[in-house]
Motif scaffolding. Sequence first.
Motif, PDB file in Angstrom:
ATOM      1  N   TYR A  42      -6.487  -4.679  -1.778  1.00  0.00           N
ATOM      2  CA  TYR A  42      -7.106  -3.948  -0.673  1.00  0.00           C
ATOM      3  C   TYR A  42      -8.602  -4.243  -0.562  1.00  0.00           C
ATOM      4  O   TYR A  42      -9.115  -4.501   0.539  1.00  0.00           O
ATOM      5  N   ALA A  43      -9.290  -4.220  -1.689  1.00  0.00           N
ATOM      6  CA  ALA A  43     -10.745  -4.423  -1.665  1.00  0.00           C
ATOM      7  C   ALA A  43     -11.110  -5.783  -1.091  1.00  0.00           C
ATOM      8  O   ALA A  43     -12.040  -5.899  -0.276  1.00  0.00           O
TER       9      ALA A  43
ATOM     10  N   ASP B 162      -5.726  -0.155  10.519  1.00  0.00           N
ATOM     11  CA  ASP B 162      -5.643   1.271  10.828  1.00  0.00           C
ATOM     12  C   ASP B 162      -6.034   2.054   9.582  1.00  0.00           C
ATOM     13  O   ASP B 162      -5.246   2.184   8.640  1.00  0.00           O
ATOM     14  N   LEU B 163      -7.249   2.579   9.567  1.00  0.00           N
ATOM     15  CA  LEU B 163      -7.756   3.256   8.377  1.00  0.00           C
ATOM     16  C   LEU B 163      -7.096   4.609   8.147  1.00  0.00           C
ATOM     17  O   LEU B 163      -7.111   5.125   7.032  1.00  0.00           O
ATOM     18  N   GLU B 164      -6.491   5.194   9.196  1.00  0.00           N
ATOM     19  CA  GLU B 164      -5.816   6.477   9.016  1.00  0.00           C
ATOM     20  C   GLU B 164      -4.519   6.329   8.236  1.00  0.00           C
ATOM     21  O   GLU B 164      -4.117   7.232   7.500  1.00  0.00           O
ATOM     22  N   THR B 165      -3.840   5.190   8.383  1.00  0.00           N
ATOM     23  CA  THR B 165      -2.547   4.984   7.713  1.00  0.00           C
ATOM     24  C   THR B 165      -2.610   3.946   6.603  1.00  0.00           C
ATOM     25  O   THR B 165      -1.643   3.784   5.863  1.00  0.00           O
ATOM     26  N   GLY B 166      -3.735   3.241   6.484  1.00  0.00           N
ATOM     27  CA  GLY B 166      -3.844   2.196   5.475  1.00  0.00           C
ATOM     28  C   GLY B 166      -3.008   0.969   5.797  1.00  0.00           C
ATOM     29  O   GLY B 166      -2.661   0.196   4.905  1.00  0.00           O
ATOM     30  N   ARG B 167      -2.696   0.757   7.071  1.00  0.00           N
ATOM     31  CA  ARG B 167      -1.854  -0.367   7.463  1.00  0.00           C
ATOM     32  C   ARG B 167      -2.662  -1.448   8.177  1.00  0.00           C
ATOM     33  O   ARG B 167      -3.573  -1.141   8.960  1.00  0.00           O
ATOM     34  N   ASN B 168      -2.275  -2.670   7.916  1.00  0.00           N
ATOM     35  CA  ASN B 168      -2.746  -3.790   8.714  1.00  0.00           C
ATOM     36  C   ASN B 168      -1.703  -4.042   9.795  1.00  0.00           C
ATOM     37  O   ASN B 168      -0.567  -4.431   9.497  1.00  0.00           O
ATOM     38  N   LEU B 169      -2.063  -3.785  11.047  1.00  0.00           N
ATOM     39  CA  LEU B 169      -1.147  -3.932  12.174  1.00  0.00           C
ATOM     40  C   LEU B 169      -1.333  -5.331  12.763  1.00  0.00           C
ATOM     41  O   LEU B 169      -2.461  -5.738  13.065  1.00  0.00           O
TER      42      LEU B 169
ATOM     43  N   PHE C  19      -2.522  -1.038  -0.228  1.00  0.00           N
ATOM     44  CA  PHE C  19      -2.694  -0.008  -1.248  1.00  0.00           C
ATOM     45  C   PHE C  19      -3.895  -0.323  -2.136  1.00  0.00           C
ATOM     46  O   PHE C  19      -4.080  -1.477  -2.549  1.00  0.00           O
ATOM     47  N   THR C  20      -4.675   0.707  -2.469  1.00  0.00           N
ATOM     48  CA  THR C  20      -5.585   0.580  -3.600  1.00  0.00           C
ATOM     49  C   THR C  20      -4.752   0.745  -4.878  1.00  0.00           C
ATOM     50  O   THR C  20      -3.658   1.331  -4.845  1.00  0.00           O
TER      51      THR C  20
ATOM     52  N   LEU D 258       1.874   6.593  -6.849  1.00  0.00           N
ATOM     53  CA  LEU D 258       3.210   6.515  -6.266  1.00  0.00           C
ATOM     54  C   LEU D 258       4.243   6.046  -7.288  1.00  0.00           C
ATOM     55  O   LEU D 258       5.371   6.554  -7.325  1.00  0.00           O
ATOM     56  N   MET D 259       3.859   5.098  -8.121  1.00  0.00           N
ATOM     57  CA  MET D 259       4.807   4.559  -9.099  1.00  0.00           C
ATOM     58  C   MET D 259       5.098   5.563 -10.204  1.00  0.00           C
ATOM     59  O   MET D 259       6.249   5.690 -10.660  1.00  0.00           O
ATOM     60  N   LEU D 260       4.099   6.299 -10.630  1.00  0.00           N
ATOM     61  CA  LEU D 260       4.338   7.335 -11.635  1.00  0.00           C
ATOM     62  C   LEU D 260       5.247   8.427 -11.059  1.00  0.00           C
ATOM     63  O   LEU D 260       6.147   8.926 -11.739  1.00  0.00           O
ATOM     64  N   ALA D 261       5.034   8.769  -9.789  1.00  0.00           N
ATOM     65  CA  ALA D 261       5.881   9.771  -9.143  1.00  0.00           C
ATOM     66  C   ALA D 261       7.310   9.269  -8.976  1.00  0.00           C
ATOM     67  O   ALA D 261       8.256  10.066  -8.933  1.00  0.00           O
ATOM     68  N   ALA D 262       7.489   7.945  -8.895  1.00  0.00           N
ATOM     69  CA  ALA D 262       8.814   7.361  -8.704  1.00  0.00           C
ATOM     70  C   ALA D 262       9.600   7.233 -10.008  1.00  0.00           C
ATOM     71  O   ALA D 262      10.792   6.908  -9.974  1.00  0.00           O
ATOM     72  N   GLY D 263       8.952   7.496 -11.135  1.00  0.00           N
ATOM     73  CA  GLY D 263       9.676   7.450 -12.403  1.00  0.00           C
ATOM     74  C   GLY D 263       9.184   6.434 -13.407  1.00  0.00           C
ATOM     75  O   GLY D 263       9.710   6.354 -14.526  1.00  0.00           O
ATOM     76  N   PHE D 264       8.188   5.644 -13.043  1.00  0.00           N
ATOM     77  CA  PHE D 264       7.606   4.719 -14.014  1.00  0.00           C
ATOM     78  C   PHE D 264       6.671   5.494 -14.941  1.00  0.00           C
ATOM     79  O   PHE D 264       6.075   6.496 -14.547  1.00  0.00           O
ATOM     80  N   THR D 265       6.534   5.007 -16.159  1.00  0.00           N
ATOM     81  CA  THR D 265       5.742   5.750 -17.153  1.00  0.00           C
ATOM     82  C   THR D 265       4.445   5.053 -17.521  1.00  0.00           C
ATOM     83  O   THR D 265       3.571   5.671 -18.137  1.00  0.00           O
ATOM     84  N   SER D 266       4.301   3.780 -17.174  1.00  0.00           N
ATOM     85  CA  SER D 266       3.056   3.055 -17.421  1.00  0.00           C
ATOM     86  C   SER D 266       2.837   2.093 -16.268  1.00  0.00           C
ATOM     87  O   SER D 266       3.774   1.465 -15.783  1.00  0.00           O
ATOM     88  N   VAL D 267       1.600   1.989 -15.787  1.00  0.00           N
ATOM     89  CA  VAL D 267       1.278   1.141 -14.644  1.00  0.00           C
ATOM     90  C   VAL D 267      -0.057   0.455 -14.907  1.00  0.00           C
ATOM     91  O   VAL D 267      -1.060   1.122 -15.185  1.00  0.00           O
TER      92      VAL D 267
END
Length: 240
Positions: free
Chosen positions: A145-146, A172-179, A200-201, A208-217
């Motif tokens: 992203y940067a 689109d800075l509101e959604t973080g999407r490149n349209l 994504f930053t 998001l990955m921790l919320a999805a069930g991953f334990t280390s990122v």
Amino acid sequence: MTEPTFDAEGLFDDDYLYFFAEQLDARADADAGLIWRLLDLRPGLEVLDLACGHGRIAGRLARRGCRVTGLDSSPVFLERARAGGGADYVHGDMRRLPWTGRFDRIVCWSTAFGYFSDSDNQRVLARAAAALKPGGRIAIDLNNYAAVVRGYQASTVVERDGDLVVERHRLDLETGRNLVERTIVRDGRVRTVPYFVRLFTFPELRHLMLAAGFTSVHAFGAEGGPLTIDSRRMIVVAGR
């Protein structure tokens, strides 16, 4: 908020392969080697290539001895992949993976993640985590992203033998999407394909990955080095 249009069938077709397959194939050996190192791959492991495209990574990992399944939503890509052999190629939707606890490793390479709504992107991560065996790992390669924002281009042009792909971009800075509006000029035909990709930053994707069930990122830059503001790519490796 109205969702922007994403013409997946029009985007991932023979024109895509015509303009981009050669340059993707040129770096496929290096990509496969980096994946092998980052995921600590070895012969015999069960590997899922998620959004495998035309099989450039899946085939190479299979030839190194992994048992590889490639999944993609594009029949055109899968036809090319199957012609190369090596892996088991499956037509499917990455939001609805049919496997639970099957794979030792998952690969999702070349910005193949981020083409859905935020809820569906989260669903992809959750299904990927569920498809892994305990102790399994995933590697996702996507835009940094940067670096994208720092060098943002409002338009790009790709040319091959007089044929063109012209893209107009809007961040689109509101959604973080490149349209993106992609115009393809090939063999005298002109058509336009709209699509978008979520940027994504690393802290956001880690959450998001921790919320999805991953334990280390963990995050890496190009070639597996440190992720910096100048890194063209961001590689995220997560375990469960």
